[in-house]
Scaffold this active site. Sequence first.
Site, PDB file in Angstrom:
ATOM      1  N   LYS A  54       0.844  -1.201   0.000  1.00  0.00           N
ATOM      2  CA  LYS A  54       0.000   0.000   0.000  1.00  0.00           C
ATOM      3  C   LYS A  54       0.880   1.251   0.000  1.00  0.00           C
ATOM      4  O   LYS A  54       0.602   2.218  -0.713  1.00  0.00           O
ATOM      5  CB  LYS A  54      -0.926  -0.011   1.228  1.00  0.00           C
ATOM      6  CG  LYS A  54      -2.082  -0.989   1.080  1.00  0.00           C
ATOM      7  CD  LYS A  54      -2.826  -1.221   2.384  1.00  0.00           C
ATOM      8  CE  LYS A  54      -3.880  -2.306   2.193  1.00  0.00           C
ATOM      9  NZ  LYS A  54      -4.506  -2.733   3.445  1.00  0.00           N
ATOM     10  N   GLN A  98      -4.393  -1.245   9.846  1.00  0.00           N
ATOM     11  CA  GLN A  98      -4.390  -2.587   9.251  1.00  0.00           C
ATOM     12  C   GLN A  98      -4.957  -3.604  10.250  1.00  0.00           C
ATOM     13  O   GLN A  98      -4.522  -3.682  11.393  1.00  0.00           O
ATOM     14  CB  GLN A  98      -2.951  -2.964   8.859  1.00  0.00           C
ATOM     15  CG  GLN A  98      -2.836  -4.283   8.152  1.00  0.00           C
ATOM     16  CD  GLN A  98      -3.505  -4.286   6.775  1.00  0.00           C
ATOM     17  OE1 GLN A  98      -3.333  -3.388   5.973  1.00  0.00           O
ATOM     18  NE2 GLN A  98      -4.294  -5.319   6.509  1.00  0.00           N
ATOM     19  N   ASP A 121     -10.865   3.357   4.406  1.00  0.00           N
ATOM     20  CA  ASP A 121     -11.321   1.969   4.339  1.00  0.00           C
ATOM     21  C   ASP A 121     -12.850   1.897   4.262  1.00  0.00           C
ATOM     22  O   ASP A 121     -13.414   0.855   3.923  1.00  0.00           O
ATOM     23  CB  ASP A 121     -10.866   1.208   5.600  1.00  0.00           C
ATOM     24  CG  ASP A 121      -9.671   0.308   5.325  1.00  0.00           C
ATOM     25  OD1 ASP A 121      -9.453  -0.045   4.156  1.00  0.00           O
ATOM     26  OD2 ASP A 121      -8.970  -0.046   6.290  1.00  0.00           O
TER      27      ASP A 121
END
Length: 295
Positions: A54, A98, A121
């Site tokens: 990422k 994460q 997200d």
Amino acid sequence: MTARLIDGKAAAATLRARVAEAAGEFKRQGGRAPGLAVVLVGEHPPSAAYVRSKAKATVEAGMESFEHRLPSETSQDELMALVDRLNADDRVDGILVQMPLPKHMDEAAVLTRVDPAKDVDGFHPVNAGLLATGLDGLVPCTPLGCLMLLEQELGDLSGLDAIVVGRSNIVGKPMAQLLIRASCTVTVAHSRTRDLAGAVRRADIVIAAVGRPELIRGDWLKPGATVIDVGQERVEQADGTRKLLGDVQFEEALEVAGAITPVPGGVGPMTIACLLRNTVVAAHRRSGLADPAGL
Ligand code: NAP
């Protein structure tokens, strides 16, 4: 029939190029690049690999990447304090914590601490609520990528029968909301669904987001259906090697479906591209600018 392959890698490359263009234009206008902060707590090798890729993709798109790696014994309060600092940091447009977090942490509490305007997200309840009510928020990356692949393949989805197999908060539920918004007739199936094969057989669009390798067989599919396989599980083969498998039995499905995403090379590349897309969109919205065209 041999199904067309839906090339997620190519679609992701196109999207990433558009994101890079929008990020460059944002920087020219505002004097700074959009920024994405990624937080990793503990030593979870797959998560560390995701975070690396990422960060690399963020920099390649001309955006700023802020990586925060915390030891597994970090306390919940320390993590919350970092999220608060990132919420307040004007250089940061997107925050991604994460998952999974170490067991002593409350994941829901952390996710709801992220400023919804920076929740790239799309997991914050405010963004889930905006999606469910048809308003503009930030949409979870994987289902957003699936929708883009479907629209690229089929154009207008209006009136089509769609089934989403899986009802998780990160894939199944937001996917169903996006399909409702696109005017599909949507069935959501899960582990308690009776006659899953029968339900799948009625669908023009099948989204498989289960995590059970090859659960969905070729003879479950309606001929010509469009199949998006979100599943990706590493499964040990007879020769001891490990193979990445989707939720759909690919070779069988190829003979029946009209179009299908491969695993790998289908949904996966779109997920990261959509994360970059959400970050550049968040940067624009936080600065009071309209969403970049084409994103
Ligand atoms: P999850 O949270 O474990 O949810 C799985 C869902 O599948 C649940 O709703 C579960 O039903 C349902 N299910 C389980 N067994 C079933 C069965 N036999 N028949 C019908 N439904 C069944 O998983 P997830 O996070 O949504 O992820 C699903 C898959 O997508 C995984 O393979 C994951 O690795 C992959 N994934 C890929 C990407 C990507 O970028 N490509 C991103 C995210 C996830 P219940 O609710 O009744 O338990």
